[in-house]
Design a protein around this motif. Sequence first.
Motif, mmCIF file in Angstrom:
data_model
loop_
_atom_site.group_PDB
_atom_site.id
_atom_site.type_symbol
_atom_site.label_atom_id
_atom_site.label_comp_id
_atom_site.label_asym_id
_atom_site.label_seq_id
_atom_site.Cartn_x
_atom_site.Cartn_y
_atom_site.Cartn_z
ATOM 1 N N VAL A 286 -5.535 3.313 5.160
ATOM 2 C CA VAL A 286 -5.079 4.596 5.684
ATOM 3 C C VAL A 286 -3.939 5.170 4.833
ATOM 4 N N ALA A 287 -3.132 4.304 4.234
ATOM 5 C CA ALA A 287 -2.043 4.787 3.372
ATOM 6 C C ALA A 287 -2.614 5.496 2.151
ATOM 7 N N TYR A 288 -3.638 4.916 1.549
ATOM 8 C CA TYR A 288 -4.253 5.543 0.381
ATOM 9 C C TYR A 288 -5.046 6.784 0.764
ATOM 10 N N LYS A 289 -5.653 6.785 1.944
ATOM 11 C CA LYS A 289 -6.377 7.974 2.405
ATOM 12 C C LYS A 289 -5.405 9.138 2.549
ATOM 13 N N ASP A 290 -4.240 8.875 3.148
ATOM 14 C CA ASP A 290 -3.224 9.917 3.297
ATOM 15 C C ASP A 290 -2.769 10.424 1.928
ATOM 16 N N LEU A 291 -2.531 9.510 1.005
ATOM 17 C CA LEU A 291 -2.122 9.883 -0.348
ATOM 18 C C LEU A 291 -3.147 10.823 -0.976
ATOM 19 N N TRP A 292 -4.417 10.396 -1.013
ATOM 20 C CA TRP A 292 -5.456 11.194 -1.669
ATOM 21 C C TRP A 292 -5.722 12.513 -0.941
ATOM 22 N N ASP A 293 -5.726 12.489 0.386
ATOM 23 C CA ASP A 293 -5.927 13.735 1.141
ATOM 24 C C ASP A 293 -4.830 14.744 0.809
ATOM 25 N N THR A 294 -3.607 14.259 0.648
ATOM 26 C CA THR A 294 -2.470 15.139 0.373
ATOM 27 C C THR A 294 -2.527 15.714 -1.040
ATOM 28 N N VAL A 295 -2.661 14.852 -2.054
ATOM 29 C CA VAL A 295 -2.613 15.355 -3.440
ATOM 30 C C VAL A 295 -3.842 16.176 -3.805
ATOM 31 N N GLN A 296 -4.984 15.879 -3.201
ATOM 32 C CA GLN A 296 -6.179 16.673 -3.503
ATOM 33 C C GLN A 296 -6.097 18.076 -2.916
ATOM 34 N N GLN A 297 -5.164 18.272 -1.977
ATOM 35 C CA GLN A 297 -4.897 19.617 -1.445
ATOM 36 C C GLN A 297 -3.853 20.339 -2.287
ATOM 37 N N GLY A 298 -3.408 19.710 -3.371
ATOM 38 C CA GLY A 298 -2.407 20.321 -4.237
ATOM 39 C C GLY A 298 -0.983 20.133 -3.754
ATOM 40 N N LYS A 299 -0.776 19.186 -2.840
ATOM 41 C CA LYS A 299 0.552 18.951 -2.276
ATOM 42 C C LYS A 299 1.163 17.660 -2.817
ATOM 43 N N LYS A 300 2.494 17.590 -2.742
ATOM 44 C CA LYS A 300 3.244 16.408 -3.153
ATOM 45 C C LYS A 300 3.167 15.345 -2.055
ATOM 46 N N HIS B 11 4.795 11.489 -0.740
ATOM 47 C CA HIS B 11 5.851 10.480 -0.847
ATOM 48 C C HIS B 11 5.452 9.291 0.009
ATOM 49 N N GLY B 12 5.765 8.098 -0.433
ATOM 50 C CA GLY B 12 5.506 6.939 0.403
ATOM 51 C C GLY B 12 5.935 5.639 -0.244
ATOM 52 N N TYR B 13 5.918 4.600 0.566
ATOM 53 C CA TYR B 13 6.293 3.256 0.134
ATOM 54 C C TYR B 13 5.027 2.461 -0.131
ATOM 55 N N VAL B 14 4.996 1.794 -1.274
ATOM 56 C CA VAL B 14 3.792 1.091 -1.698
ATOM 57 C C VAL B 14 4.155 -0.309 -2.193
ATOM 58 N N LYS B 15 3.373 -1.276 -1.741
ATOM 59 C CA LYS B 15 3.464 -2.643 -2.253
ATOM 60 C C LYS B 15 2.399 -2.768 -3.334
ATOM 61 N N ASN B 16 2.834 -2.984 -4.565
ATOM 62 C CA ASN B 16 1.916 -3.067 -5.700
ATOM 63 C C ASN B 16 1.673 -4.507 -6.111
ATOM 64 N N LYS C 200 14.113 -0.184 4.196
ATOM 65 C CA LYS C 200 12.870 0.580 4.289
ATOM 66 C C LYS C 200 11.669 -0.306 3.964
ATOM 67 N N VAL C 201 11.815 -1.203 3.010
ATOM 68 C CA VAL C 201 10.730 -2.141 2.678
ATOM 69 C C VAL C 201 10.396 -2.989 3.899
ATOM 70 N N LEU C 202 11.410 -3.515 4.569
ATOM 71 C CA LEU C 202 11.175 -4.345 5.754
ATOM 72 C C LEU C 202 10.494 -3.541 6.854
ATOM 73 N N GLU C 203 10.910 -2.301 7.028
ATOM 74 C CA GLU C 203 10.286 -1.424 8.027
ATOM 75 C C GLU C 203 8.822 -1.162 7.687
ATOM 76 N N MET C 204 8.539 -0.855 6.421
ATOM 77 C CA MET C 204 7.167 -0.548 6.005
ATOM 78 C C MET C 204 6.297 -1.795 6.026
#
Length: 163
Positions: free
Chosen positions: A86-100, A102-107, A144-148
Motif C-alpha cells: 500500500v505504501a508503494y501504491k500511494d507513492l505511484w498513485d501520487t507521482v503519476q498524477q504529477g504530484k510530489k 513524501h514518505g518513510y521507506v525501509k530500503n 519517526k522510523v520507530l513509528e513507521m
Amino acid sequence: MISPMQVPEIEHRTFELTHYDGVTRTVYCTDVETEFPDGCLITSTTDLKGIITHANEVFVHMSGWSRSELMGAEHYILRHPDMPKVAYKDLWDTVQQGKKWHGYVKNLRKDGGFYWVYATIVPNIRDGVIQGYTSVRRKPSRSKVLEMQSLYEGLMKEERGNS
C-alpha cells in the motif's frame, strides 16, 4: 536486469518477491541496519517505469550495489519485504498524477541489510508531460522510523491476512 543477491553468511530471512511487472526474485534480509550518514542526500532519477537513469555516490554506497548494477535496473531493486504494498501504491498513485510524494521507506541493501530514508519524489514534467521521476532521500529521525516500523508491521499483517 537485476543481479542476484548473494546468500548472507549471517542469520537471515529468505523471501520470494514478485514485482508489479511479474518479475520474481529471491531476496535475503538480515537485521543489520546501515545508518544514513549525517549531512548527506541520496539522489536518483528514473524513467516512467522506474528504471534508474541516475544515481549519486551516496546512493551507490548506501545500496551496496555497484553503479553499473544500479544503472538500468528497476528501482524496486531496493524493495524491502517489510514494506507494505500500500505504501508503494500511494507513492505511484501520487507521482503519476504529477504530484510530489513524501514518505518513510525501509530500503534493502545488496548484502541483505537495510537502511531507512525520508524520501521526496517529484515527477519530472516537460511541456506538461511526465518524463520520469527524481527522488531525494535524507536521514529520517529515529522516532519517526520507530513509528513507521510499527505502522508498517501492522499493514504487513493485514496484507498477509488478505493474500
